[in-house]
Design an enzyme around this catalytic site. Structure first.
Site, PDB file in Angstrom:
ATOM      1  N   LYS A  66       0.633  -1.181   0.027  1.00 52.93           N
ATOM      2  CA  LYS A  66      -0.351   0.048  -0.020  1.00 52.93           C
ATOM      3  C   LYS A  66       0.793   1.354   0.377  1.00 52.93           C
ATOM      4  CE  LYS A  66      -3.491   2.085   2.516  1.00 52.93           C
ATOM      5  NZ  LYS A  66      -4.461   1.840   4.027  1.00 52.93           N
ATOM      6  N   SER A 120       3.716  -2.459  11.785  1.00 52.72           N
ATOM      7  CA  SER A 120       4.460  -3.122  12.916  1.00 52.72           C
ATOM      8  C   SER A 120       5.160  -2.248  13.718  1.00 52.72           C
ATOM      9  CB  SER A 120       5.449  -3.256  11.611  1.00 52.72           C
ATOM     10  OG  SER A 120       6.442  -1.582  11.468  1.00 52.72           O
ATOM     11  N   ARG A 152      15.269  -7.205  24.529  1.00 55.34           N
ATOM     12  CA  ARG A 152      15.421  -7.998  23.205  1.00 55.34           C
ATOM     13  C   ARG A 152      16.166  -8.789  22.694  1.00 55.34           C
ATOM     14  NH1 ARG A 152      11.592  -6.263  25.347  1.00 55.34           N
ATOM     15  NH2 ARG A 152       9.626  -4.410  24.379  1.00 55.34           N
ATOM     16  N   PRO A 188       2.859   2.330  27.845  1.00 60.99           N
ATOM     17  CA  PRO A 188       2.253   1.745  28.709  1.00 60.99           C
ATOM     18  C   PRO A 188       2.375   0.302  27.837  1.00 60.99           C
ATOM     19  CG  PRO A 188       1.889   3.490  27.286  1.00 60.99           C
ATOM     20  CD  PRO A 188       2.882   3.108  26.732  1.00 60.99           C
ATOM     21  N   TYR A 206      -0.246  -3.942  19.165  1.00 62.20           N
ATOM     22  CA  TYR A 206       0.362  -4.226  18.145  1.00 62.20           C
ATOM     23  C   TYR A 206       0.164  -6.014  17.601  1.00 62.20           C
ATOM     24  CZ  TYR A 206       4.370  -6.243  15.355  1.00 62.20           C
ATOM     25  OH  TYR A 206       4.823  -7.216  14.572  1.00 62.20           O
ATOM     26  N   THR A 242       5.691 -12.491  14.958  1.00 64.01           N
ATOM     27  CA  THR A 242       6.486 -11.754  16.126  1.00 64.01           C
ATOM     28  C   THR A 242       6.059 -12.342  17.361  1.00 64.01           C
ATOM     29  OG1 THR A 242       6.553  -9.319  17.807  1.00 64.01           O
ATOM     30  CG2 THR A 242       4.655  -9.910  16.385  1.00 64.01           C
ATOM     31  N   ASP A 243       7.715 -12.431  18.267  1.00 65.28           N
ATOM     32  CA  ASP A 243       8.114 -13.015  19.243  1.00 65.28           C
ATOM     33  C   ASP A 243       7.253 -12.198  20.353  1.00 65.28           C
ATOM     34  OD1 ASP A 243       9.695 -10.824  19.416  1.00 65.28           O
ATOM     35  OD2 ASP A 243      11.488 -11.649  20.052  1.00 65.28           O
ATOM     36  N   GLU A 244       6.635 -11.055  19.952  1.00 64.80           N
ATOM     37  CA  GLU A 244       5.570 -10.105  20.472  1.00 64.80           C
ATOM     38  C   GLU A 244       4.490 -10.736  21.134  1.00 64.80           C
ATOM     39  OE1 GLU A 244       6.961  -5.741  19.020  1.00 64.80           O
ATOM     40  OE2 GLU A 244       5.609  -6.404  20.350  1.00 64.80           O
ATOM     41  N   LYS A 304      -1.356  -9.099  16.260  1.00 64.65           N
ATOM     42  CA  LYS A 304      -0.255 -10.074  15.266  1.00 64.65           C
ATOM     43  C   LYS A 304      -0.916 -11.434  15.630  1.00 64.65           C
ATOM     44  CE  LYS A 304       1.873 -10.153  12.828  1.00 64.65           C
ATOM     45  NZ  LYS A 304       2.749  -9.506  11.328  1.00 64.65           N
TER      46      LYS A 304
END
Ligand code: NAD
Ligand code: DAU
Length: 350
Positions: A34, A85, A214, A274, A150, A125-127, A154
């Site tokens: 996009k 992302s 991280r 947050p 986010y 994602t690992d998140e 995911k």
């Protein structure tokens, strides 16, 4: 092989396309993007004339456009990178994450279901695992505990994609990658933001106490992992992608400062994000044992090369920072309090 890539003008998607074509693969690539604020055709300048590559500017939420594009191109696989992302943006305005990450993934799955053809690689994602207490590491069967709009979007899209394996027999594989760094990353993310600000002598905004951890993987290693999963991953399986390189944010910022010869006094501890996850840590034994993937880049060498890339490409950085970036920066950082260390007074984040 014909591969449709979504979000191929972004950071990881563009590295994936450049890598595929550079390896001389017998491949044709369609990039469906996009071109949001994060999509940048400069990232693909080196391959835009390659006859194996073409771009279609489309929104993955536009079902008729997606169907038309896939029917015309007739891919053997879709590798799905397109997403909103960024965690901070998803906190400031969650709607776009839900639209693109959840609805956009649904639109793609439906288009592939109708075609009854082709592998779908869902890049996640690992998140989705949320914060992991030390010394633990999440594997692919660990529970999902997303903390931000986010990561929740995911996680939702992962589960939706996997449901299409069970219900409709689609050939879906999911990757869950760790924090990725390297050239061409938009300077809203930690590594490029700190490099760009340090190069400009601007304050370096570290959230909270900076001790969040991280787990860093170089973008080229991440792309090779996705290619390994595309080629050999089991339908319905999830593959974590980690190079086992955990670093606390403040230590990473100090490494960048040292490499650039910048001043540590630029560090500003600012109001925390947050819902900030304290620690990401994943095990990617499955990727290594089943598919033989190994990370090539160490964080020391990869970070040094990335810093050099940004130093050599200040014009690229200046161009992506023009326009709406300044407005975003003010929105995200303008209202945060800022101090140079514990017990120090608050000052404005210039
Ligand atoms: P990015 O923000 O750099 O790029 C996203 C790309 O998607 C851009 O080119 C943008 O124009 C495009 N896009 C956004 N919305 C779209 C839409 N509705 N239709 C079509 N295109 C759209 O992202 P990135 O950092 O390259 O991440 C790519 C994927 O990898 C994402 O799915 C992300 O969740 C995942 N991931 C990223 C990291 C990381 O550290 N960056 C780590 C693990 C997984
Ligand atoms: O773990 C994978 C994820 O990594 C991807 O899914 C996301 O797409 C990607 O954006 C990244 O998410 P993070 O939130 O971890 O990345 P970010 O670069 O925004 O932040 C990394 C860490 O640095 C995090 O603990 C927050 C902190 N941070 C970030 C920024 C931008 C700061 O302290 N200051 C900052 O200004």
């Amino acid at each position: 092989m014909k591969i449709a890539v979504t979000g191929g003008a972004g950071f990881i998607g563009s590295a994936f396309i450049r890598q595929l074509l550079a390896d001389g693969s017998d491949v044709e690539v369609l990039n469906l993007d996009k071109l949001t604020y994060a999509g940048n055709l400069e990232n693909l300048a080196s391959i835009q004339q390659d006859p194996r590559y073409r771009l279609l500017r489309e929104d993955i939420c536009d079902a008729p456009a997606v169907t038309r594009a896939l029917d015309a191109f007739d891919p053997d696989a879709v590798v799905h990178f397109a997403a909103e992302s960024h965690v901070d943006r998803s906190i400031l305005s969650p709607a776009a994450s839900i639209d693109t990450n959840v609805r956009g993934t649904f639109v793609l799955l439906e288009a592939i279901r109708a075609r009854r053809k082709g592998r779908f690689v869902h890049v996640s994602t690992d998140e989705v695992y949320g914060s992991i207490e030390p010394p633990g590491r999440a594997d692919e069967s660990s529970p999902l505990h997303p903390s931000s709009p986010y990561s929740a979007s995911k996680a939702a899209s992962d589960l939706l994609a996997l449901s299409y394996v069970m219900t409709f027999g689609l050939d879906v594989v999911v990757t869950r990658g760790a924090n990725t760094y390297g050239p061409y990353q938009f300077p809203e993310k930690l590594v490029p933001l700190m490099i760009a600000n340090a190069l400009d002598g601007r304050p370096l905004p570290v959230y909270g106490d900076g001790r969040q951890v991280r787990d860093w993987v170089h973008v080229d290693d991440h792309c090779r992992a996705i290619r390994a999963v595309l080629a050999g991953g089991r339908a319905g399986a999830i593959y974590n992608v980690s190079a086992d390189q955990p670093v606390a944010n403040i230590d990473l910022v100090r490494r960048i400062i040292a490499r650039l010869g910048a001043d540590e006094a630029l560090i500003r501890y600012v109001t925390d994000r947050p819902g900030h996850d304290r620690r990401y840590a994943i095990a990617s034994d499955r990727l290594r044992t089943e598919l033989g993937w190994r990370a090539v880049h160490s964080i020391e060498e990869g970070l040094a090369a990335t810093i050099e890339w940004y130093r050599a490409n200040t014009a690229w950085v200046e161009r992506v920072k023009s326009g709406s970036y300044q407005e975003y920066y003010e929105r995200n950082y303008g209202s945060r309090t800022s101090r140079s260390g514990p017990g120090q007074p608050d000052v404005a984040l210039a």
